[in-house]
Design an enzyme around this catalytic site. Structure first.
Site, PDB file in Angstrom:
ATOM      1  N   LYS A  39       0.826  -1.209   0.000  1.00  0.00           N
ATOM      2  CA  LYS A  39       0.000   0.000   0.000  1.00  0.00           C
ATOM      3  C   LYS A  39       0.857   1.255   0.000  1.00  0.00           C
ATOM      4  O   LYS A  39       0.546   2.237  -0.676  1.00  0.00           O
ATOM      5  CB  LYS A  39      -0.949  -0.002   1.195  1.00  0.00           C
ATOM      6  CG  LYS A  39      -1.945  -1.157   1.222  1.00  0.00           C
ATOM      7  CD  LYS A  39      -3.076  -0.899   2.162  1.00  0.00           C
ATOM      8  CE  LYS A  39      -4.034   0.118   1.613  1.00  0.00           C
ATOM      9  NZ  LYS A  39      -4.721  -0.286   0.391  1.00  0.00           N
ATOM     10  N   ASP A 233      -8.095  -5.055 -13.533  1.00  0.00           N
ATOM     11  CA  ASP A 233      -7.489  -5.460 -12.271  1.00  0.00           C
ATOM     12  C   ASP A 233      -7.670  -4.310 -11.279  1.00  0.00           C
ATOM     13  O   ASP A 233      -7.185  -3.206 -11.503  1.00  0.00           O
ATOM     14  CB  ASP A 233      -5.996  -5.750 -12.489  1.00  0.00           C
ATOM     15  CG  ASP A 233      -5.286  -6.233 -11.222  1.00  0.00           C
ATOM     16  OD1 ASP A 233      -5.932  -6.313 -10.162  1.00  0.00           O
ATOM     17  OD2 ASP A 233      -4.083  -6.517 -11.310  1.00  0.00           O
ATOM     18  N   ASP A 239      -5.236   2.713  -3.458  1.00  0.00           N
ATOM     19  CA  ASP A 239      -3.932   3.348  -3.230  1.00  0.00           C
ATOM     20  C   ASP A 239      -3.672   4.429  -4.270  1.00  0.00           C
ATOM     21  O   ASP A 239      -3.125   5.489  -3.960  1.00  0.00           O
ATOM     22  CB  ASP A 239      -2.814   2.305  -3.290  1.00  0.00           C
ATOM     23  CG  ASP A 239      -2.995   1.201  -2.264  1.00  0.00           C
ATOM     24  OD1 ASP A 239      -3.588   1.469  -1.200  1.00  0.00           O
ATOM     25  OD2 ASP A 239      -2.545   0.074  -2.540  1.00  0.00           O
ATOM     26  N   GLY A 274      -1.797  -5.132 -12.565  1.00  0.00           N
ATOM     27  CA  GLY A 274      -0.774  -4.758 -11.598  1.00  0.00           C
ATOM     28  C   GLY A 274      -1.194  -3.601 -10.719  1.00  0.00           C
ATOM     29  O   GLY A 274      -2.272  -3.020 -10.877  1.00  0.00           O
TER      30      GLY A 274
END
Length: 289
Positions: A39, A233, A239, A274
């Site tokens: 994170k 994804d 984040d 990713g």
């Protein structure tokens, strides 16, 4: 202003799967990749790529040059990253065909932090700089106190969500960032409605309903709608959002402008596989806006 981010650094081991494994099921991945994550690292990369001067405070294994090299390549200042005996943290990530994910984390070097090192890293911070915190490292409360004492604007991303950990942070932060489920859990555990959470500002992401920024002093609410995209994804989307919020605030952007930037950035990020490598550049964010 400078953004100082005290947070985790992981090597993400990403497995794309047709569906999430059931208990006892052995499942073959359709694709496998390795990328930078955690994170803290995700937020630092998002912040730096959005144009902010970003200093990451954290730890990696003593022989790890891969993670620090990745961060540096993304524009993050790595001068305050320590090398410790433990291996760099890692995460095993499963991503299904709809873009949803399931994650198992090994903390590794992320829990081998030193409060003295954090204090030293913040010694050059000046009033108005931003301190960004999450829940994947120790000394989060103590670091928030350091930030408050130096008159930094403290942003706390309450994830991974632990209600008791969030409660002890409330006296020391300026902006609390949560998703809808986390906000509802905090309200339930503390028997406290959103309007009564004792921090200056609360930001709640609402998924398909966008995000809101609530000024707790006067009750004003700023809302920005979500953008419709086909997600590939969702790993690191929150984040990305928080890191870009920090970057926008470091430029003096308004709450609405910050929300618009972060929403645009996250809508780009989820269309790529990713976490950290999928963070958009400032040019891409501006183009989306």
């Amino acid at each position: 202003m400078t953004v100082y981010n005290f947070g985790s650094i992981n090597r993400d081991l990403i497995h794309e799967v047709p569906h999430m494994p059931a208990p006892g099921e052995t499942l073959a991945a359709t694709r496998y990749s390795v990328g930078l994550g955690g994170k803290g690292a995700n937020q630092s990369v998002a912040c730096a790529k959005a144009g902010a001067k970003t200093v990451h405070i954290g730890a990696v294994g003593k022989d790890d040059s891969w993670a620090t090299g990745q961060l540096e390549d993304f524009g993050v200042d790595i001068s305050q990253i320590r090398r410790v005996e433990s291996e760099t943290g890692h995460a095993v990530i499963y991503v299904d065909a709809t873009g949803e994910n399931s994650i198992v984390i090994q903390h590794g070097a992320n829990v081998e932090q030193s409060l003295e090192s954090v204090e030293s890293a913040l010694s050059e911070a000046v009033s108005g700089d931003i301190l960004l915190l999450q829940n994947e490292t120790p000394f989060t409360e103590e670091t928030a106190k350091l930030g408050r004492n130096r008159d930094l604007f403290v942003i706390y991303s309450a994830a991974p969500f632990v209600p008791d950990a969030v409660s002890v942070m409330l006296p020391y932060i300026d902006l609390l960032v949560m998703n809808r489920g986390e906000c509802e859990e905090l309200e339930r555990r503390n028997q406290m409605p959103l309007a009564d959470i004792p921090v200056p500002h609360v930001l709640v992401t609402l998924g398909a309903d966008g995000a809101i920024w609530r000024d707790q002093s006067d009750g004003s609410v700023t809302h920005v709608a979500a953008r419709k995209v086909d997600a590939v994804d969702t790993t690191g989307a929150g984040d990305c959002f928080t890191g870009v919020i920090a970057a926008a605030l470091s430029e003096g952007k308004s709450h609405k402008q910050a929300l618009e930037m972060a929403t645009a950035a996250a809508s780009i990020q989820v269309t790529r596989p990713g976490a950290a490598p999928a963070m958009p550049s400032r040019d891409e964010i501006d183009a989306a806006l």
